[in-house]
Design a protein around this motif. Structure first.
Motif, PDB file in Angstrom:
ATOM      1  N   VAL A   1      20.695 -36.865  -1.085  1.00  0.00           N
ATOM      2  CA  VAL A   1      20.392 -35.710  -1.690  1.00  0.00           C
ATOM      3  C   VAL A   1      19.332 -36.117  -2.797  1.00  0.00           C
ATOM      4  CG1 VAL A   1      21.180 -33.786  -3.159  1.00  0.00           C
ATOM      5  CG2 VAL A   1      22.756 -34.822  -1.530  1.00  0.00           C
ATOM      6  N   ILE A   2      18.301 -35.023  -2.525  1.00  0.00           N
ATOM      7  CA  ILE A   2      17.312 -35.329  -3.536  1.00  0.00           C
ATOM      8  C   ILE A   2      17.213 -34.158  -4.625  1.00  0.00           C
ATOM      9  CG2 ILE A   2      14.714 -35.489  -3.848  1.00  0.00           C
ATOM     10  CD1 ILE A   2      14.851 -36.872  -0.873  1.00  0.00           C
ATOM     11  N   GLU A   3      17.135 -34.281  -5.779  1.00  0.00           N
ATOM     12  CA  GLU A   3      17.108 -33.414  -6.772  1.00  0.00           C
ATOM     13  C   GLU A   3      15.664 -33.550  -7.769  1.00  0.00           C
ATOM     14  OE1 GLU A   3      21.692 -32.330  -7.853  1.00  0.00           O
ATOM     15  OE2 GLU A   3      21.210 -34.584  -7.761  1.00  0.00           O
ATOM     16  N   LYS A   4      15.295 -32.418  -8.142  1.00  0.00           N
ATOM     17  CA  LYS A   4      14.343 -32.592  -9.229  1.00  0.00           C
ATOM     18  C   LYS A   4      14.887 -32.552 -10.559  1.00  0.00           C
ATOM     19  CE  LYS A   4       9.736 -31.963 -10.293  1.00  0.00           C
ATOM     20  NZ  LYS A   4       9.645 -32.898 -11.469  1.00  0.00           N
ATOM     21  N   THR A   5      14.228 -33.550 -11.283  1.00  0.00           N
ATOM     22  CA  THR A   5      14.644 -33.874 -12.730  1.00  0.00           C
ATOM     23  C   THR A   5      13.486 -33.492 -13.606  1.00  0.00           C
ATOM     24  OG1 THR A   5      14.491 -36.132 -12.671  1.00  0.00           O
ATOM     25  CG2 THR A   5      16.457 -35.116 -11.868  1.00  0.00           C
ATOM     26  N   GLU A   6      13.935 -33.646 -15.004  1.00  0.00           N
ATOM     27  CA  GLU A   6      12.762 -33.553 -16.116  1.00  0.00           C
ATOM     28  C   GLU A   6      11.755 -34.854 -15.941  1.00  0.00           C
ATOM     29  OE1 GLU A   6      14.201 -33.056 -19.712  1.00  0.00           O
ATOM     30  OE2 GLU A   6      15.365 -30.923 -19.509  1.00  0.00           O
ATOM     31  N   GLN A   7      12.234 -35.768 -15.580  1.00  0.00           N
ATOM     32  CA  GLN A   7      11.464 -37.103 -15.583  1.00  0.00           C
ATOM     33  C   GLN A   7      10.839 -37.173 -14.055  1.00  0.00           C
ATOM     34  OE1 GLN A   7      14.815 -37.218 -16.919  1.00  0.00           O
ATOM     35  NE2 GLN A   7      14.037 -36.730 -19.008  1.00  0.00           N
ATOM     36  N   GLY A   8      11.458 -36.722 -13.053  1.00  0.00           N
ATOM     37  CA  GLY A   8      10.926 -37.167 -11.657  1.00  0.00           C
ATOM     38  C   GLY A   8      11.820 -36.344 -10.890  1.00  0.00           C
ATOM     39  N   TYR A   9      12.748 -37.422 -10.055  1.00  0.00           N
ATOM     40  CA  TYR A   9      13.436 -37.052  -8.977  1.00  0.00           C
ATOM     41  C   TYR A   9      14.589 -37.853  -9.007  1.00  0.00           C
ATOM     42  CZ  TYR A   9       9.861 -34.131  -6.954  1.00  0.00           C
ATOM     43  OH  TYR A   9       8.956 -33.006  -6.902  1.00  0.00           O
ATOM     44  N   ARG A  10      15.867 -37.416  -8.307  1.00  0.00           N
ATOM     45  CA  ARG A  10      17.097 -38.197  -8.438  1.00  0.00           C
ATOM     46  C   ARG A  10      17.148 -38.016  -7.103  1.00  0.00           C
ATOM     47  NH1 ARG A  10      20.383 -35.309 -11.005  1.00  0.00           N
ATOM     48  NH2 ARG A  10      20.181 -36.311 -12.994  1.00  0.00           N
ATOM     49  N   LEU A  11      17.644 -39.357  -6.406  1.00  0.00           N
ATOM     50  CA  LEU A  11      17.997 -39.534  -4.948  1.00  0.00           C
ATOM     51  C   LEU A  11      19.390 -40.239  -5.077  1.00  0.00           C
ATOM     52  CD1 LEU A  11      17.596 -39.751  -1.779  1.00  0.00           C
ATOM     53  CD2 LEU A  11      16.861 -42.034  -2.286  1.00  0.00           C
ATOM     54  N   THR A  12      20.373 -39.271  -4.414  1.00  0.00           N
ATOM     55  CA  THR A  12      21.737 -39.719  -4.403  1.00  0.00           C
ATOM     56  C   THR A  12      22.351 -40.103  -2.775  1.00  0.00           C
ATOM     57  OG1 THR A  12      22.212 -38.020  -6.220  1.00  0.00           O
ATOM     58  CG2 THR A  12      24.255 -38.896  -4.873  1.00  0.00           C
ATOM     59  N   ILE A  13      22.729 -41.208  -2.711  1.00  0.00           N
ATOM     60  CA  ILE A  13      23.263 -41.692  -1.619  1.00  0.00           C
ATOM     61  C   ILE A  13      24.645 -41.807  -1.468  1.00  0.00           C
ATOM     62  CG2 ILE A  13      22.651 -43.308   0.132  1.00  0.00           C
ATOM     63  CD1 ILE A  13      20.153 -44.194  -1.239  1.00  0.00           C
ATOM     64  N   HIS A  14      25.162 -41.200  -0.485  1.00  0.00           N
ATOM     65  CA  HIS A  14      26.778 -41.195  -0.314  1.00  0.00           C
ATOM     66  C   HIS A  14      26.955 -42.562   0.425  1.00  0.00           C
ATOM     67  CE1 HIS A  14      30.772 -40.217  -0.106  1.00  0.00           C
ATOM     68  NE2 HIS A  14      31.011 -40.351   1.264  1.00  0.00           N
ATOM     69  N   MET A  15      27.832 -43.528  -0.430  1.00  0.00           N
ATOM     70  CA  MET A  15      28.051 -44.895   0.050  1.00  0.00           C
ATOM     71  C   MET A  15      29.604 -45.088  -0.103  1.00  0.00           C
ATOM     72  SD  MET A  15      24.880 -46.856  -1.375  1.00  0.00           S
ATOM     73  CE  MET A  15      25.569 -48.412  -0.997  1.00  0.00           C
ATOM     74  N   PRO A  16      30.371 -44.629   0.647  1.00  0.00           N
ATOM     75  CA  PRO A  16      31.943 -44.753   0.486  1.00  0.00           C
ATOM     76  C   PRO A  16      32.304 -46.372   0.764  1.00  0.00           C
ATOM     77  CG  PRO A  16      31.423 -43.628   2.779  1.00  0.00           C
ATOM     78  CD  PRO A  16      30.335 -43.649   1.795  1.00  0.00           C
ATOM     79  N   PHE A  17      33.191 -46.807   0.018  1.00  0.00           N
ATOM     80  CA  PHE A  17      33.809 -48.084   0.247  1.00  0.00           C
ATOM     81  C   PHE A  17      32.794 -49.244  -0.115  1.00  0.00           C
ATOM     82  CE2 PHE A  17      35.413 -45.486   3.894  1.00  0.00           C
ATOM     83  CZ  PHE A  17      36.679 -45.260   3.402  1.00  0.00           C
ATOM     84  N   ALA A  18      31.576 -48.753  -0.811  1.00  0.00           N
ATOM     85  CA  ALA A  18      30.824 -50.030  -1.338  1.00  0.00           C
ATOM     86  C   ALA A  18      31.241 -50.563  -2.636  1.00  0.00           C
ATOM     87  CB  ALA A  18      29.439 -49.407  -1.491  1.00  0.00           C
ATOM     88  N   ASP A  19      31.114 -51.703  -2.768  1.00  0.00           N
ATOM     89  CA  ASP A  19      31.380 -52.541  -4.067  1.00  0.00           C
ATOM     90  C   ASP A  19      30.073 -52.461  -4.864  1.00  0.00           C
ATOM     91  OD1 ASP A  19      32.051 -54.272  -6.220  1.00  0.00           O
ATOM     92  OD2 ASP A  19      33.411 -55.489  -4.820  1.00  0.00           O
ATOM     93  N   LYS A  20      30.444 -52.035  -6.171  1.00  0.00           N
ATOM     94  CA  LYS A  20      29.351 -52.005  -7.138  1.00  0.00           C
ATOM     95  C   LYS A  20      28.607 -53.087  -7.534  1.00  0.00           C
ATOM     96  CE  LYS A  20      28.238 -50.403 -11.927  1.00  0.00           C
ATOM     97  NZ  LYS A  20      28.723 -49.910 -12.789  1.00  0.00           N
ATOM     98  N   GLY A  21      29.449 -54.344  -7.625  1.00  0.00           N
ATOM     99  CA  GLY A  21      29.074 -55.735  -7.970  1.00  0.00           C
ATOM    100  C   GLY A  21      28.202 -55.921  -6.527  1.00  0.00           C
ATOM    101  N   GLU A  22      28.068 -55.724  -5.452  1.00  0.00           N
ATOM    102  CA  GLU A  22      27.490 -56.300  -4.117  1.00  0.00           C
ATOM    103  C   GLU A  22      26.223 -55.473  -4.093  1.00  0.00           C
ATOM    104  OE1 GLU A  22      30.086 -56.168  -1.154  1.00  0.00           O
ATOM    105  OE2 GLU A  22      30.987 -58.082  -1.457  1.00  0.00           O
ATOM    106  N   ILE A  23      25.950 -54.418  -4.788  1.00  0.00           N
ATOM    107  CA  ILE A  23      24.759 -53.631  -4.549  1.00  0.00           C
ATOM    108  C   ILE A  23      23.382 -54.097  -4.995  1.00  0.00           C
ATOM    109  CG2 ILE A  23      23.692 -51.176  -4.500  1.00  0.00           C
ATOM    110  CD1 ILE A  23      26.402 -49.926  -4.859  1.00  0.00           C
ATOM    111  N   ASN A  24      22.442 -54.290  -4.018  1.00  0.00           N
ATOM    112  CA  ASN A  24      21.127 -54.585  -4.480  1.00  0.00           C
ATOM    113  C   ASN A  24      20.011 -53.573  -4.055  1.00  0.00           C
ATOM    114  OD1 ASN A  24      18.512 -56.079  -4.140  1.00  0.00           O
ATOM    115  ND2 ASN A  24      19.657 -57.519  -5.608  1.00  0.00           N
ATOM    116  N   LEU A  25      19.056 -53.334  -4.940  1.00  0.00           N
ATOM    117  CA  LEU A  25      18.299 -52.127  -4.497  1.00  0.00           C
ATOM    118  C   LEU A  25      16.748 -52.760  -4.683  1.00  0.00           C
ATOM    119  CD1 LEU A  25      18.074 -49.039  -3.997  1.00  0.00           C
ATOM    120  CD2 LEU A  25      18.102 -48.744  -6.491  1.00  0.00           C
ATOM    121  N   ASN A  26      15.884 -52.321  -3.739  1.00  0.00           N
ATOM    122  CA  ASN A  26      14.500 -52.797  -3.851  1.00  0.00           C
ATOM    123  C   ASN A  26      13.347 -51.550  -3.185  1.00  0.00           C
ATOM    124  OD1 ASN A  26      14.026 -55.314  -5.071  1.00  0.00           O
ATOM    125  ND2 ASN A  26      15.747 -55.914  -3.081  1.00  0.00           N
TER     126      ASN A  26
END
Length: 391
Positions: free
Chosen positions: A318-343
């Motif tokens: 889901v992509i939404e417009k925000t005051e600062q820019g945009y927010r991209l929300t990605i549904h990731m069921p069963f993911a472990d927060k400590g294992e997530i890496n983003l680039n």
């Protein structure tokens, strides 16, 4: 009723997959229509039958049609086009290019889809399978209703009543023809039908879109971007169909390199489109033409599954417009927060979760922004984009 749209990069075999799906639905006893809205029709070639601009029964419970976009243009846009031609030539020399200027890009395809709306309202078929134009043209149609409304309001700022009252006075003063009530009625009808079509194609209980890909780099890249845009417009993509996969039974040395390449890209397809269900059609030993081969393809793709079922619901992006820019929300069921890496690299977003990675091709809107922050909560990764990218 079920409506299924097949789209994909030109040449991936979406027409064959669409026709095969329709053949399997018809074999189950469902009254099925497979219709091509692609101006470069190849549906008749796939069925090995010469089709007409009207539905005709080509097998028990199976109807097929190649929509005549020029005819649809004349029916739904003829009066407006005639008026615009008069408007553009009021002080110019008329030639054939003037008429071409009165047809907005994508208009023919859009009016072809309105025929599908007509079939839905008539309740004539139980399943409608649509062989769409290649991805880029299909995506352009999604924003067309809003664009069309903007253009029409600029071209026709006066309402019907105002034109009826002031038209006779304004026409001599301005030296240009005023639109007739017939022209304004046609525009009103088109507005109404476009809104109906938009609601129908956005109804996740009726309509879904399936993207056909080949296990090749350029095809996957376009499919990734298409998937993001389709989520942006809140259309339900319920499956990915990977076509022309070299079977494991093929052991010829000539195909070994190709099999390795396909294996690599098949993994990328899974990583890119999870959690959507993914179906596979093999590279057959002969071309997929005629009902026998279409039935073979349908069996290979769907097996015992129900082809007209809604394979998946929910938006994975889901992509939404925000005051600062945009927010991209990605549904990731069963993911472990400590294992997530983003680039982020150019138009690609790389997400790693443990040993798995997912590539998301960003829409062009986000290319001028960089990642500001990200948060994982409620089984979703929320990425905030803002600022300007560094050149």
């Amino acid at each position: 009723m079920r409506i299924i749209l097949y789209t994909g990069k030109g040449g991936v075999g979406k027409t064959s997959v669409a026709a095969a799906t329709a053949a399997k639905c018809a074999a189950k006893g469902l009254k099925t229509l497979v219709v091509s809205t692609d101006p470069a029709h190849s549906l008749g070639d796939s069925l090995d039958i010469k089709l007409t601009p009207e539905p005709e029964e080509v097998a028990p419970n199976l109807w097929a049609q190649e929509i005549d976009s020029i005819h649809e243009m004349e029916q739904g846009w003829g009066k407006v086009q005639h008026y615009l031609t008069e408007l553009f030539t009021a002080k110019a020399v008329k030639d054939i290019t003037t008429e071409e200027l009165t047809m907005f890009p994508g208009m023919e395809d859009l009016l072809s889809l309105l025929r599908v709306l007509q079939y839905y309202k008539e309740g004539r078929f139980e399943v409608i399978i649509i062989d769409c134009a290649p991805t880029g043209e299909s995506l352009a149609l999604l924003s067309f209703p809003d664009m069309f409304r903007w253009w029409m309001e600029k071209l026709f700022p006066l309402k019907k009543k105002a034109i009826k009252v002031f038209g006779p006075v304004m026409q001599p003063l301005l030296g240009i023809p005023m639109p007739s009530s017939d022209v304004m009625n046609e525009i009103d009808n088109l507005y109404y039908h476009l809104d109906e079509m938009k609601q129908l194609f956005s109804n996740k209980e009726i309509t879904s879109i399936r993207v056909v890909v080949n296990p090749e780099k350029m095809v996957i890249k376009e499919a990734q971007r298409s998937f993001t845009y389709l989520n942006l417009y809140d259309f339900n993509v319920d499956a990915i169909v990977v076509n022309r996969v070299i079977p494991d039974t093929v052991t010829d040395d000539y195909f070994m390199v190709w099999k390795d390449i396909q294996h690599k890209y098949r993994k990328e397809i899974i990583d890119s489109f999870s959690p959507l269900p993914i179906y596979y059609a093999p590279l057959f030993e002969t071309e997929v033409v005629g009902m026998h081969m279409l039935n073979r393809m349908a069996e290979a793709v769907f097996g015992d599954e129900t082809p007209e079922a809604i394979m998946y619901t929910g938006r994975s992006q889901v992509i939404e417009k925000t005051e600062q820019g945009y927010r991209l929300t990605i549904h990731m069921p069963f993911a472990d927060k400590g294992e997530i890496n983003l680039n982020q690299k150019g138009d690609e977003l790389l997400i790693r979760v443990g040993s798995r990675k997912r590539n998301i091709t960003l829409p062009r809107t986000l290319l001028n922004y960089t990642i500001q922050k990200a948060k994982f909560e409620e089984s979703s990764l929320r990425i905030e984009f803002g600022g300007e990218t560094n050149e």
